[in-house]
Write an enzyme that holds these catalytic residues in place. Structure first.
Site, PDB file in Angstrom:
ATOM      1  N   LEU B 140       1.330  12.132  -4.879  1.00  0.00           N
ATOM      2  CA  LEU B 140       1.531  11.493  -5.979  1.00  0.00           C
ATOM      3  C   LEU B 140       1.327  10.061  -6.328  1.00  0.00           C
ATOM      4  O   LEU B 140       1.937   9.333  -5.503  1.00  0.00           O
ATOM      5  CB  LEU B 140       2.479  12.115  -6.946  1.00  0.00           C
ATOM      6  CG  LEU B 140       2.507  13.895  -7.026  1.00  0.00           C
ATOM      7  CD1 LEU B 140       3.887  14.248  -7.662  1.00  0.00           C
ATOM      8  CD2 LEU B 140       1.473  14.109  -7.966  1.00  0.00           C
ATOM      9  N   LEU B 201       8.951  18.698 -16.644  1.00  0.00           N
ATOM     10  CA  LEU B 201       9.758  19.284 -15.681  1.00  0.00           C
ATOM     11  C   LEU B 201       9.076  19.091 -14.314  1.00  0.00           C
ATOM     12  O   LEU B 201       7.702  19.065 -14.144  1.00  0.00           O
ATOM     13  CB  LEU B 201       9.404  21.032 -15.750  1.00  0.00           C
ATOM     14  CG  LEU B 201      10.087  21.713 -16.807  1.00  0.00           C
ATOM     15  CD1 LEU B 201       9.931  23.065 -17.045  1.00  0.00           C
ATOM     16  CD2 LEU B 201      11.838  21.606 -16.455  1.00  0.00           C
ATOM     17  N   LYS B 259       5.295  22.995 -19.887  1.00  0.00           N
ATOM     18  CA  LYS B 259       4.486  23.832 -18.564  1.00  0.00           C
ATOM     19  C   LYS B 259       4.686  24.985 -18.781  1.00  0.00           C
ATOM     20  O   LYS B 259       5.512  25.695 -19.496  1.00  0.00           O
ATOM     21  CB  LYS B 259       5.711  23.386 -17.713  1.00  0.00           C
ATOM     22  CG  LYS B 259       5.360  23.434 -16.075  1.00  0.00           C
ATOM     23  CD  LYS B 259       6.255  22.635 -15.159  1.00  0.00           C
ATOM     24  CE  LYS B 259       5.810  22.897 -13.694  1.00  0.00           C
ATOM     25  NZ  LYS B 259       6.722  22.273 -12.850  1.00  0.00           N
ATOM     26  N   GLU B 380       0.302  -3.689  -2.196  1.00  0.00           N
ATOM     27  CA  GLU B 380      -0.572  -3.236  -1.224  1.00  0.00           C
ATOM     28  C   GLU B 380      -0.987  -1.844  -1.509  1.00  0.00           C
ATOM     29  O   GLU B 380      -2.322  -1.342  -1.033  1.00  0.00           O
ATOM     30  CB  GLU B 380       0.046  -3.350   0.070  1.00  0.00           C
ATOM     31  CG  GLU B 380       0.360  -4.667   0.630  1.00  0.00           C
ATOM     32  CD  GLU B 380       1.736  -5.456  -0.291  1.00  0.00           C
ATOM     33  OE1 GLU B 380       2.329  -4.699  -0.800  1.00  0.00           O
ATOM     34  OE2 GLU B 380       1.577  -6.669  -0.126  1.00  0.00           O
ATOM     35  N   HIS B 430      -1.639 -11.631  11.332  1.00  0.00           N
ATOM     36  CA  HIS B 430      -0.535 -11.767  11.737  1.00  0.00           C
ATOM     37  C   HIS B 430       0.277 -10.724  12.470  1.00  0.00           C
ATOM     38  O   HIS B 430       1.223 -10.470  12.233  1.00  0.00           O
ATOM     39  CB  HIS B 430       0.405 -12.166  10.512  1.00  0.00           C
ATOM     40  CG  HIS B 430       0.112 -13.867   9.968  1.00  0.00           C
ATOM     41  ND1 HIS B 430      -1.303 -13.900   9.577  1.00  0.00           N
ATOM     42  CD2 HIS B 430       0.727 -14.611   9.599  1.00  0.00           C
ATOM     43  CE1 HIS B 430      -1.452 -15.031   9.077  1.00  0.00           C
ATOM     44  NE2 HIS B 430      -0.028 -15.677   9.189  1.00  0.00           N
ATOM     45  N   ARG B 488      -2.422 -14.576  14.157  1.00  0.00           N
ATOM     46  CA  ARG B 488      -2.127 -15.774  13.674  1.00  0.00           C
ATOM     47  C   ARG B 488      -2.366 -17.033  14.376  1.00  0.00           C
ATOM     48  O   ARG B 488      -3.158 -18.102  13.900  1.00  0.00           O
ATOM     49  CB  ARG B 488      -0.572 -16.096  13.009  1.00  0.00           C
ATOM     50  CG  ARG B 488      -0.467 -17.286  12.371  1.00  0.00           C
ATOM     51  CD  ARG B 488       1.216 -17.068  11.749  1.00  0.00           C
ATOM     52  NE  ARG B 488       1.377 -18.390  11.139  1.00  0.00           N
ATOM     53  CZ  ARG B 488       2.428 -19.185  11.317  1.00  0.00           C
ATOM     54  NH1 ARG B 488       2.871 -18.848  12.614  1.00  0.00           N
ATOM     55  NH2 ARG B 488       2.560 -20.194  10.668  1.00  0.00           N
TER      56      ARG B 488
END
Lengths: 632, 632
Positions: B140, B201, B259, B380, B430, B488
């Protein structure tokens, strides 16, 4: 905590000043000087070490001064004492201002000169190696979830402390902040104040709400918080906004600030993110700041602790008869049974589930110990951070979800492992393709790889309901982060009820001197391996079978012996071929014996567990074929 | 798309009905019957297969009917055509209603009877194995980010299509939803409509906003969307709310639903989550629904495509002279150089960075191709999902962040890998303790383990700026998900500019017939291995050195030969000891030769790169010692 210059008469004991007396926002007259001194500490520290984010720290100088030197009830001589107000820095880049405040208050053993030296506890980002730091932060958006857990722990223990979390405005782009906001409001964690240092600048330019800090306040309100925008450099506004409220609502203060505030050539200037000043620039800045030579001293305060709320005696179900060998029971059920039972024994056990309790089987615990069951909802990141907050507050949390959905919180698990909590059990159910009809997106195939790469984590993977029960009990006692992997489908009970399952051990289920090779399996694959053993014996290939229920630490000794006594090890697991038990065995004992791996590869499919096991070469027939090829 | 009963006169061609003519919300008279037929399909499908979430599908019947049979401009004969309005189901449990709508419109080759059969493309959760599904959903909170990417791709290509994403109210607990909401508003993605099926629900009880759906609308508004609450079973309200707006703001419709709606014993009843009806229950439900025997047919429509907006010619920097061997350059810089150059060549290359462009070195691309650089901010998860949306829309996205922060999006990476995108490059900078002073929370030590466990992913880890450039170029051409790991710190240039680096290959840097053992290194460890080689040679132990820049696929052949020709392999990497190159080599060639591993373990510390390499036994001295022990 009221602050005052050391040379002044301390006046009435600040602990006697009641909360209501401070409604008028009387700012301690020493605070502006304290803020200046904190700024000077920040600049000296970061210039000395030649790194850090001084401008991100300067914008929070007034906020931190008002908290540590007026508002918070705390004792500089007792790091992390629970009967104190607590502060957690979520915007890790501002770390120097935190060390500066602690140093200024005399709360540090180490001088800030050693900031960022190897083995100093004063690192560039907060690390719990320093006793004032409850947990590792600096991966943005995690602090509020940890504070949620600390607030819950205080409520359990009747500690009336306030918790302050300092975030940046850019950080509020992380969705995890809003998971935590929803949770805090739903749990009525009015002890929490989030301070958002809205300096409007992030690494690459303006923060999304740079010109509209009110937008952040609207968001917190829409998530059930009280929220207001204040001038984050106006000590009167800060102190007024921080006045204690008797409110079940958590509170957000969006503090409009200027990055680099206090130094003319830094204030609001772009291009200074993450840069220390040169020695000359530092001198010029210090000349502007004009911090007084003399600091303040503060009088320790504590917060009241009341007896924890009475708890109704647990509804204990009649003990279920132990599963008999050969009966079919899912390991998730064994876990659920043991967890509910442990609830009666371990009063510090708190269970959190991510809206899947009926599937993961934490529902028995929820029914029997409702006061220690936390429905964390469809928000795995906050759930893990909250558990970490509970763990570092002396609780024994168990986090439960589908193994697949733990990947949603991997950054939180990483930070939790590195925070070295006393106890933190994470349980992932519905692991592997044996889940079958529960569809590919819900199948955990990466979880062992995830936890093996977390330093210090323990990994357990029971093969039947009995070992699931025993391993759950031990996992709750195991120090640090422990992962327990459970299975959806029912598998035969393999062990008697008294069988011990020491962590780091394994079970050799089948062994003879004639064994030509060894099947090493864990979890749902053990039953398949036992079936394959029967077929292999009929084919004239006697085979050893080992249940490697402890993946980390691994029972290297037993595996090495099996390698010596047979022609090699065939590792079988319902996990991606890479990163799991097969890799662990190959890496640890592969120098002494041949190691072959069977695991899951290819595109995920919907199907019945048996169909998927066959397709993935994890069925007993497929194991038999691989073993015959190996023995040939 | 206007729907009408097959038996009726089709009336005016619906493509000629202008958007403005529908402002009055004229509901196609066939829609109620269509909704009933979709409900019947859902119940029959799930009962037949004995699993699924019928009640989660029933609540969306009116929403889906209004979209597919009136509002959307689409062509049932052309799955996934880009000049169509698109629909993405984020709440995976409602999958049967999607198959039902496609079936009803004649858009499926397969009959829904085969739902959830192995190898059917109609799985229990959406899978992109079906051509109507752009990407895997069902974990989800991911759908909106994918739709963000699809909307951006349409904008790039001048396609004036609308994108509809169906979420559940419980799903809005996932923080990722709010990352995506902020992004869509910031990017003015007015083509997006989010429909929240607020049936109140979830598995364990009421959704957090069950009694206050208006709260969800407030949240979307606070994140910059227009939002309203509607009755999700009122077709007039739905059609009115769906009327096209000329608005740069994305739009959320919070649809109050029940529902299980449409069946008296399911509607609003708890205890039916994720349960199929028995045959008898299904019959009873169908009797209530009274779906007409005759369905509708719909006339295909397409959306206008205009020439893409003109783009200013790219600012090309003068070509930088190639790095000379021995010069110090960071691999992240090599990546940045190659990426900016590729921008001129690949017009479909879109770069997304998570507010670290100056560190990851995507800033050159951003400067030269600003119209194809997307600042995804400190979020992200949405960044990865958006990249997937771009990838499945024919773009060639490159996602860039710190390796450590990719762990924040691991669930999104998992779903992206399983969506099998044509091209998706993920770059993590990095990585490893060589980051040093950039503090522990920012050090990526788990990333190789993460990507190795993703099926079909390619893993590249260049050791110098030249190989970083070459591998970047090839990674952009590589099918599927590719991960490139950069460093890095500056490391010496090891290769000449013309050196080829085929994916799946390696570079044997030092070899002689006298070699007593082999050092296998990647990335920053290669230079240390070369230094160790010099010392070992002085100690009388000639050593082979291999740069294993391609971790997946691995150059097994070269490693096997080295194993045959020397006494074993010592793998050195700046990654956690578990899950990385060492495991890959042990698992793949450990049966033929001895494999030893050096990698990072223990608590993360702040320190200089050299200090940390020493502590982690990754310095040339430590490598030398381990090699001597191995050769002894």
């Amino acid at each position: 905590m009221t602050a005052h210059h050391a040379s002044k008469d301390p006046g009435p004991h600040p602990a006697q000043v009641s909360a209501s007396a401070r409604v008028d926002a009387v700012v301690d007259p020493a605070l502006p000087a304290t803020a200046a001194r904190l700024r000077a500490h920040v600049l000296r520290m970061t210039t000395r070490v030649g790194s850090g984010h001084p401008t991100s720290a300067l914008s929070a100088a007034e906020l931190v001064s008002a908290l540590f030197f007026q508002q918070m009830r705390w004792d500089p001589s007792e790091p992390g004492g629970r009967d104190q107000d607590r502060f957690l820095l979520s915007k890790g880049n501002a770390t120097p201002i935190f060390w500066a405040a602690l140093h200024e208050a005399g709360a540090l053993d180490e001088a800030p000169e050693i900031l960022c030296q190897l083995d100093s506890t004063l690192e560039g980002h907060l690390s719990p190696r320093n006793p004032w730091v409850p947990a590792l932060t600096g991966s943005l958006g995690q602090g509020l979830s940890i504070v949620n857990g600390m607030a819950l722990a205080n409520r359990f223990d009747g500690i009336d402390a306030r918790l302050y979390c300092l975030l940046s405005d850019g950080e509020c782009s992380e969705g995890a902040v809003w998971e935590s906001a929803q949770f805090a409001a739903a749990q009525n964690l009015g002890a929490i104040t989030a301070l958002v240092d809205a300096n409007g600048l992030q690494q690459s330019g303006p923060a999304p709400t740079a010109t509209q800090p009110e937008r952040l306040a609207e968001r917190f309100r829409a998530f059930g918080w009280s929220a207001e925008v204040i001038d984050g450099h106006d000590l009167h506004a800060i102190v007024r906004a921080l006045r204690p409220l008797d409110n079940a609502q958590p509170r957000a203060l969006i503090a409009r600030t200027v990055k680099g505030q206090g130094v003319s050539f830094l204030a609001g200037a772009d291009g200074w993110h993450g840069k220390a000043l040169s020695a000359e620039e530092c001198e010029a800045a210090l000349a502007e700041i004009q911090a007084p030579a003399q600091g303040v001293h503060i009088t320790p305060r504590r917060v009241p602790v009341s007896p924890p709320p009475a708890v109704a005696p647990a509804t204990t179900n009649p003990p279920t008869p132990p599963d008999q060998r050969g009966e079919l029971t899912a390991t998730r059920s064994g876990f659920g049974t043991a967890l509910a039972r442990a609830g009666a024994r371990c009063k510090d056990l708190i269970v959190l589930d991510g809206d899947v309790r009926h599937s993961t089987k934490t529902n028995d615990f929820a029914a029997q110990h409702p006061e220690r069951f936390i429905e964390a909802g469809i928000a795995e990141q906050n759930m893990i951070g909250t558990a970490l907050g509970l763990a570092v507050s002396g609780k024994r949390p168990c986090v439960s979800s589908f193994a697949a959905f733990l990947s949603r919180g991997y950054d939180f698990l990483r930070m939790a492992a590195n925070s070295r909590p006393p106890h933190l059990l994470v349980v992932g159910s519905h692991a592997g393709v044996s889940v079958g009809k529960d569809r590919p997106s819900q199948i955990g195939l990466e979880d062992i790889a995830m936890f093996r790469a977390l330093d210090g984590a323990t990994l357990l993977y029971p093969s039947d309901a009995v070992s699931a029960e025993r391993l759950t009990e031990q996992a709750l006692e195991q120090p640090g982060l422990t992962y327990l992997r459970t299975t959806r489908v029912k598998t035969p009970v393999l062990y008697g009820p008294g069988e011990p399952f020491p962590i780091g051990g394994s079970k050799t289920l089948i062994a003879s001197e004639q064994d030509r090779l060894t099947l090493v399996a864990a979890g749902v694959a053990v039953s398949e391996a036992l079936d394959a053993y029967v077929q292999l014996l009929e084919s004239g290939v006697p085979t050893r079978v080992i249940d490697a229920y402890s993946i980390e630490p691994l029972d290297v000794e037993t595996l090495l012996r099996a390698g010596r006594e047979t022609a090699g090890l065939l590792v079988v697991e319902d996990h991606h071929l890479n990163g799991g038990l097969g890799d662990a065995v190959a890496a640890r004992v592969g120098r002494q014996t041949r190691v072959f791996r069977l695991g899951v590869t290819g595109e995920p499919h919907y199907g019945t567990p048996a169909q998927l096991r066959r397709r993935q070469r994890l069925s007993n027939k497929a194991i038999e074929q691989a073993a015959l090829a190996m023995a040939a």
